[in-house]
Design an enzyme around this catalytic site. Structure first.
Site, PDB file in Angstrom:
ATOM      1  N   GLU A   1       1.502   8.141  -2.907  1.00  0.00           N
ATOM      2  CA  GLU A   1       0.374   7.711  -2.182  1.00  0.00           C
ATOM      3  C   GLU A   1      -0.439   8.904  -1.772  1.00  0.00           C
ATOM      4  O   GLU A   1      -0.147   9.662  -1.022  1.00  0.00           O
ATOM      5  CB  GLU A   1       0.750   6.731  -1.167  1.00  0.00           C
ATOM      6  CG  GLU A   1      -0.566   6.525  -0.084  1.00  0.00           C
ATOM      7  CD  GLU A   1       0.137   5.662   1.283  1.00  0.00           C
ATOM      8  OE1 GLU A   1       1.125   5.712   1.300  1.00  0.00           O
ATOM      9  OE2 GLU A   1      -0.862   5.354   2.053  1.00  0.00           O
TER      10      GLU A   1
ATOM     11  N   ASP B   1       3.498   6.564   2.346  1.00  0.00           N
ATOM     12  CA  ASP B   1       3.880   6.818   3.906  1.00  0.00           C
ATOM     13  C   ASP B   1       4.583   5.641   4.455  1.00  0.00           C
ATOM     14  O   ASP B   1       4.704   4.623   4.072  1.00  0.00           O
ATOM     15  CB  ASP B   1       2.502   6.551   4.522  1.00  0.00           C
ATOM     16  CG  ASP B   1       1.567   7.751   4.453  1.00  0.00           C
ATOM     17  OD1 ASP B   1       2.149   8.848   3.852  1.00  0.00           O
ATOM     18  OD2 ASP B   1       0.179   7.737   4.459  1.00  0.00           O
TER      19      ASP B   1
ATOM     20  N   ASP C   1       4.123   3.441   6.775  1.00  0.00           N
ATOM     21  CA  ASP C   1       3.304   2.735   7.491  1.00  0.00           C
ATOM     22  C   ASP C   1       3.023   1.466   6.804  1.00  0.00           C
ATOM     23  O   ASP C   1       3.112   1.170   5.973  1.00  0.00           O
ATOM     24  CB  ASP C   1       2.099   3.508   8.117  1.00  0.00           C
ATOM     25  CG  ASP C   1       1.148   3.867   6.969  1.00  0.00           C
ATOM     26  OD1 ASP C   1       1.679   3.490   5.871  1.00  0.00           O
ATOM     27  OD2 ASP C   1       0.485   4.702   7.237  1.00  0.00           O
TER      28      ASP C   1
ATOM     29  N   ASP D   1       0.139   0.366   5.479  1.00  0.00           N
ATOM     30  CA  ASP D   1      -0.383   0.800   4.110  1.00  0.00           C
ATOM     31  C   ASP D   1       0.601   1.120   2.925  1.00  0.00           C
ATOM     32  O   ASP D   1       0.516   0.880   2.016  1.00  0.00           O
ATOM     33  CB  ASP D   1      -1.508   1.893   4.163  1.00  0.00           C
ATOM     34  CG  ASP D   1      -2.915   1.119   4.732  1.00  0.00           C
ATOM     35  OD1 ASP D   1      -3.157   0.079   4.404  1.00  0.00           O
ATOM     36  OD2 ASP D   1      -3.698   1.832   5.311  1.00  0.00           O
TER      37      ASP D   1
END
Ligand code: 1YM
Length: 645
Positions: A428, A501, A503, A505
């Protein structure tokens, strides 16, 4: 009397010993699947009773302590003393492993796989089991404990109102099962299947832990399946229903074709049991489909005389239920998980019934038939195009290949050509991609940074997917084609690792990519090549010492170890780590953690992918979230630290 009682318990318990010693032999495993197997065993006894014409309602209750009650309205389990067997009916059904089955070709039995010993197996693996048999105006009650010990003699009381049936309650033994928490959705799905196959029988499920309840009833059986299981796609025809018997095998089929789905969904059953690995009944169905549609297309000149539709052209965007009932005498299961029908006779029987009735249907329904053939021709065209594209890549020179790779992305290739060792990290963001390029092992680790979020492919047209640059780059880099053209042996990497990540997203990107692989390169997942990289969540450091933590448990341990004077950092993104840290914690095979993506139950996965990812399913998604997600506030460790400051 007391002595007899003990002696009786001893001999009977000896009979159940093999089950406790090797539970896996009887219920497959002692994991969450084995745990639920106990429920299927008891429910299937009730289903057999309903299929034999006794009782129209079956209820399942999950209690707060994770015990389960199953109730039916049948004849009641036989409970009286049996002079020939020298034991009560209760003991025969719930404490002996002898197979009780007379073969009868007209009375099809549910094939839970345990041939009548299901009750005894569940008893053997339970902390307690209680049975009420309501027969002849009496409530006959028995309680067993600790794997089948009788708590006291059978208790008989008069029923005040006319009632018949069986009620069984059991609590799985926590010393046998890894986890004794029942999964509502798993039980609901399974009851839904059973309801669909047992026409007119109501299945009621209640969860006393959450007060959730549902009822499943299909008055017209499987032909109604598509009225409640809309796949959210555009159907080309109304569901095609076929029923018939050939060579003592009963066949029930309902199928549907969609213009905007590219997957094939064959839900097959044999004697009420799912057969996710297919088997001879599914082979018979596929042969009949291919033959019928080719004949129809040729006869009506919808296809050139020198061309044929391949099975996959016909089954693209096809969903069906195929349920066969095979006499117990020839019923046979094969495959690793015994979930494939091994009865050879089923092939010809299904082929006969489907070929016969489907060809008739097609001639009678020209509008629908032509629309389905048109869909098949589109699939054929797409397949041929994909093959051409693949062939042209194969014919490319090295230089051309390199130019195309560079054009299509920012791949940092690895140097080794040993595909069986090579790894592709799909990363990402450009910045994390940059760090990954610095710290990777250049020899066998390739890095493909993603810009932004990849396209959501669920419910999308194939053309749009093939035109998407980001997805194209992934397909091109992996080098093994896509959809029907995908060939495992052509893969340039043995591990495809998604690195995002930790998180929301990042999670979303993982879901988008996993859905893409699931829909368009499924064999890659099935063969175990897809992984998720796990960056650590925390780092504790003090002079000369650092500990990375992946879970809250890790963190508790690390805190204990460091005691005082440490700095705790929480990583919210890959970018917060420097290249060395990223390499050490997330990429180095010696110290990283990977999660392998696997498919336990294809149908379950498909319906979850549709539910969570298809934009047309927003309403259903909301319903699911309301029912399943707890928005309670969870304090995390970091806030805890802030609180102390
Ligand atoms: C909640 C679970 O087990 N119901 C049930 C089981 C049986 C009968 C009726 C039954 C079957 C027959 C005759 C028969 C069983 N009987 C046996 C055995 N519900 C549940 N309801 N009378 C009653 O098959 O002839 C095993 S299960 F072996 F005794 F026949």
């Amino acid at each position: 009397m007391a002595n007899n009682y003990t002696a009786d318990n001893l001999t009977m318990l000896k009979g159940l010993e093999p089950v406790r010693e090797r539970p896996g032999m009887y219920i497959g495993s002692t994991d969450i699947n084995g745990l639920h197997h106990l429920v299927w065993e008891i429910v299937d006894n009730a289903v057999d009773e309903a299929n034999a014409g006794f009782g129209k309602k079956i209820s399942v209750i999950i209690h707060a302590d994770n015990s389960i009650t199953v109730i039916d309205e049948g004849r009641g389990v036989p409970c009286d003393y049996n002079h020939k067997e020298k034991m009560s009916g209760f003991d025969m059904v719930y404490r002996t492993l002898h197979a009780g089955g007379k073969f009868d070709d007209t009375n099809y039995k549910t094939a839970g796989g345990l041939h009548g010993v299901g009750g005894a197996v569940v008893n053997a693996l339970s902390t307690f089991m209680e049975i009420h048999s309501y027969r002849d105006g009496k409530d006959n009650f028995i309680r067993y404990e600790n794997g089948g010990k009788k708590s006291y003699p059978i208790q008989v009381s008069e029923l005040t109102r006319s009632k018949r049936g069986t009620m069984v309650t059991f609590l799985p033994d926590p010393t046998i099962f890894e986890d004794t928490n029942f999964d509502y959705q798993k039980i609901a799905n399974s009851l839904d299947d059973r309801a669909c196959l047992a026409k007119g029988v109501t299945f009621y499920l209640k969860d006393e832990r959450t007060s959730r309840e549902q009822e499943f009833l299909y008055v017209n059986g499987i032909s109604e399946y598509f009225t409640t299981h809309a796949f959210g796609k555009t159907a080309i025809c109304s569901p095609i229903t076929i029923e018939g018997t050939s060579d003592t095998i009963r066949i029930e089929f309902v199928g549907q074709f969609y213009s905007d789905s590219y997957s094939e969904n064959i839900h097959s059953f044999a004697n009420g049991v799912r057969t996710p690995e297919g088997g001879h009944h599914v082979s018979g169905l596929k042969r009949a489909l291919t033959s019928c549609f080719n004949k129809y297309a040729q006869n009506h000149k919808l296809i050139k005389a020198n061309k044929t539709l391949e099975g996959s052209d016909i089954r693209e965007g096809f969903a069906c239920i195929l349920s066969v009932w095979v006499p117990e005498r020839i019923l046979q299961f094969e495959g690793q998980t015994k979930s494939q029908l091994g009865t050879k006779e089923a092939n010809q029987a299904v082929d006969n019934v489907i070929e016969n009735k489907l060809s008739y249907y097609l001639e009678e329904h020209a509008v629908e038939a032509n629309a389905i053939v048109e869909k098949c021709l589109k699939a054929q065209e797409a397949r041929e195009k994909a093959k051409e594209a693949k062939d042209s890549i194969r014919k490319m020179s090295k230089a051309e290949f390199k130019a195309a790779s560079n054009l299509s992305g920012k791949l940092a290739p690895c140097s080794s050509k040993k595909y069986s060792q090579n790894e592709l990290f799909i990363v990402e963001g450009d910045s994390a991609g940059g760090s990954a390029k610095k710290c990777r092992s250049r020899e066998f680790q390739a890095i493909l940074p993603l810009r932004g979020k990849p396209k959501n492919v669920v419910g999308e047209d194939r053309g749009d997917i093939y035109d998407n640059k980001e997805l194209n780059t992934i397909v091109f880099t992996i080098g093994a084609g896509v959809d029907e053209e995908f060939k495992l042996k052509d893969m340039h990497y043995s591990k495809i690792i998604i690195m995002t990540d930790a998180d929301d997203d990042g999670c979303h990107i993982q879901n988008l990519l996993i859905s893409f692989f699931f829909e368009h390169m499924r064999p890659l997942i099935e063969a175990g090549h897809l992984y998720i990289a796990c960056p650590p969540l925390y780092r504790l450091a003090k002079k000369g010492e650092e500990i990375y933590c992946w879970t809250d448990e890790d963190l508790d341990k690390a805190r204990e170890k460091m005691k005082t004077g440490y700095v705790l950092s929480r990583y919210k993104g890959l970018g917060e780590m420097n290249a060395d840290q990223l390499g050490e914690t997330t990429m180095n095979p010696k110290s990283r953690r990977l999660i392998q993506v696997t498919i336990d139950d294809v149908e379950e996965c498909q319906s979850k992918v549709n539910l969570f990812m298809d934009k047309r399913h927003a309403d259903k998604r909301r319903e699911w979230i309301d029912a399943n997600v707890d928005f309670g506030y969870h304090k995390d460790h970091f806030e805890e630290i802030k609180d102390h400051e």
